[in-house]
Write a protein that holds these residues in place. Structure first.
Motif, PDB file in Angstrom:
ATOM      1  N   GLY A 140       0.784  -1.227   0.000  1.00  0.00           N
ATOM      2  CA  GLY A 140       0.000   0.000   0.000  1.00  0.00           C
ATOM      3  C   GLY A 140       0.818   1.280   0.000  1.00  0.00           C
ATOM      4  O   GLY A 140       0.279   2.378   0.140  1.00  0.00           O
ATOM      5  N   GLN A 141       2.120   1.172  -0.189  1.00  0.00           N
ATOM      6  CA  GLN A 141       2.958   2.372  -0.214  1.00  0.00           C
ATOM      7  C   GLN A 141       2.749   3.128  -1.521  1.00  0.00           C
ATOM      8  O   GLN A 141       2.703   2.519  -2.589  1.00  0.00           O
ATOM      9  CB  GLN A 141       4.429   1.960  -0.056  1.00  0.00           C
ATOM     10  CG  GLN A 141       5.375   3.127   0.130  1.00  0.00           C
ATOM     11  CD  GLN A 141       6.764   2.667   0.556  1.00  0.00           C
ATOM     12  OE1 GLN A 141       6.911   1.681   1.268  1.00  0.00           O
ATOM     13  NE2 GLN A 141       7.785   3.396   0.111  1.00  0.00           N
ATOM     14  N   GLU A 142       2.638   4.457  -1.445  1.00  0.00           N
ATOM     15  CA  GLU A 142       2.303   5.223  -2.647  1.00  0.00           C
ATOM     16  C   GLU A 142       3.496   5.846  -3.344  1.00  0.00           C
ATOM     17  O   GLU A 142       3.522   5.935  -4.562  1.00  0.00           O
ATOM     18  CB  GLU A 142       1.277   6.300  -2.302  1.00  0.00           C
ATOM     19  CG  GLU A 142      -0.045   5.681  -1.851  1.00  0.00           C
ATOM     20  CD  GLU A 142      -1.227   6.603  -2.076  1.00  0.00           C
ATOM     21  OE1 GLU A 142      -0.994   7.807  -2.363  1.00  0.00           O
ATOM     22  OE2 GLU A 142      -2.362   6.133  -1.952  1.00  0.00           O
ATOM     23  N   THR A 143       4.477   6.323  -2.568  1.00  0.00           N
ATOM     24  CA  THR A 143       5.661   6.894  -3.194  1.00  0.00           C
ATOM     25  C   THR A 143       6.919   6.240  -2.640  1.00  0.00           C
ATOM     26  O   THR A 143       6.902   5.635  -1.558  1.00  0.00           O
ATOM     27  CB  THR A 143       5.765   8.415  -2.971  1.00  0.00           C
ATOM     28  OG1 THR A 143       5.871   8.654  -1.570  1.00  0.00           O
ATOM     29  CG2 THR A 143       4.569   9.148  -3.536  1.00  0.00           C
ATOM     30  N   VAL A 144       8.002   6.370  -3.399  1.00  0.00           N
ATOM     31  CA  VAL A 144       9.257   5.730  -3.010  1.00  0.00           C
ATOM     32  C   VAL A 144      10.408   6.553  -3.573  1.00  0.00           C
ATOM     33  O   VAL A 144      10.292   7.156  -4.644  1.00  0.00           O
ATOM     34  CB  VAL A 144       9.296   4.273  -3.527  1.00  0.00           C
ATOM     35  CG1 VAL A 144       9.327   4.231  -5.056  1.00  0.00           C
ATOM     36  CG2 VAL A 144      10.471   3.511  -2.947  1.00  0.00           C
TER      37      VAL A 144
END
Lengths: 213, 213
Positions: B32-36
């Motif tokens: 569920g992580q949106e940015t990296v």
DNA sequence: TAGATTGTTAATCGATTAACAATC
DNA sequence: TAGATTGTTAATCGATTAACAATC
């Protein structure tokens, strides 16, 4: 003149090419050829002659100027350098389709590797006989590795189990792993890990395929 | 901004790492992580942040300064670059232990590859059903490749048959091969060939093992 | 604005190739 | 001796890493 050299940095590519040269020499030896030039080795192994000589030079001087290399002597030297001059006891962990196939793989013995034990964490698979060996439960790992002196483990377990299984195998004393699961394993630096990642091969291949989408 | 770039020389290593980045992004997306950031991608893929950015820069600009990359967007971009955004029909030639295992390999479908046909030159194996497909004789190759649009062939045949089988597969119109036999195949330059050579992996591994002989 | 992080250029590093003296 | 071919040094090439201006 040492045949092994772990001090001077030997490029990994050189070690891998040494395997190719070994095949070429085996092939030429079978055909009865007695000597060979770096040019000819390179021709078969798809490398430049100067690359062949450079790669060999990391480990010593094996040829004679003007005459080339003795096929059989060089073959034995390379076997010695790679450390495949004696049998390496190997275990297979995860006896699904792939693991079973590897356990039966005839190329092993001929290349100096001997599968000495099979393991699976699934109780349903324990006790089955695959290629002359009985599948053992994971809890036997420590004892079996100790008694057999197993040096290499082939990990053919599902993705989600790979890291945990790797930990068990390492704690049992195995220092060299070949991981077939498409995951990046975390292992201590002293452990030798190689990945055979089919998904990665296929994806890389796709890149070079025409797009036509 | 083209997402594919076959003009400028892209190092093969960069393409291979792209596969790793893709895995990392899939994993982060599931969580569920949106940015990296390139830093975090590199952390998981075991690459320097600058390497990650350099690799991506061969294909375009996918991030936002100060903010990093959108996980889902970058994932789709990389799938697009690699060409794994659509199913690739694949055939397996040689249905021994290894071939059968690959034919059943679940990781295929999930990674965008679909095994559409199996072949074997041994009449005893023809007609057998493996993983939902019937093993076909080699003489059907041309027709089946044409009709199925097969793009990739996995060669799991014995060493001595590999070159001949490769020739047949290529003449049938397949442009991408993965060879599992421990031999160096000769193929025309326009053919994409990758080798998965277990003996070579094991021998390389041996080199890094303590000698204790 | 201050802090974060990209995209890209320049510097570094390492591996491959070419050249050649040594020598069979 | 002349020709062949090694082992090794030097030149080239390419890939990785660091640095930094651009910019969110």
């Amino acid at each position: 003149m040492p045949t092994t050299n772990r001090e001077r940095r030997v490029p990994e590519g050189a070690v891998e090419r040494l395997c190719d040269y070994l095949r070429v020499l085996t092939m030429l030896g079978r055909k009865g050829q007695e000597t060979v030039s770096s040019e000819e080795i390179g021709m078969w192994a798809r490398a430049k002659a100067s690359q062949v000589r450079k790669d060999l030079s990391y480990f010593g001087e094996f040829g004679r100027r003007g005459l080339g290399y003795n096929v059989e002597q060089l073959r034995l030297h390379i076997r010695d350098i790679l450390g495949v001059h004696r049998q390496r006891p190997t275990i297979v962990v995860g006896v699904g389709n792939l693991g079973s196939a590897l356990a039966c793989y005839p190329g092993f013995e001929s290349h100096g590797f001997q599968v000495v034990a099979l393991f699976d964490s699934d109780p349903k698979r324990v006790g089955y006989r695959v290629g002359g060996l009985v599948v053992q439960p994971m809890r036997e790992m420590h004892r079996v590795v100790r008694e057999s002196g197993a040096e290499i483990a082939l990990l053919t377990v599902p993705e989600h189990a790979a890291q945990e299984v790797a930990n068990v195998v390492i704690s049992a004393g195995v220092r060299a792993l070949v991981n077939f699961a498409p995951v990046l394993l975390a292992v201590p630096p002293e452990i030798n890990l190689r990945n055979v990642d089919l998904a990665r091969e296929l994806e890389t291949l796709c890149y070079y395929l025409p797009p036509n989408d």
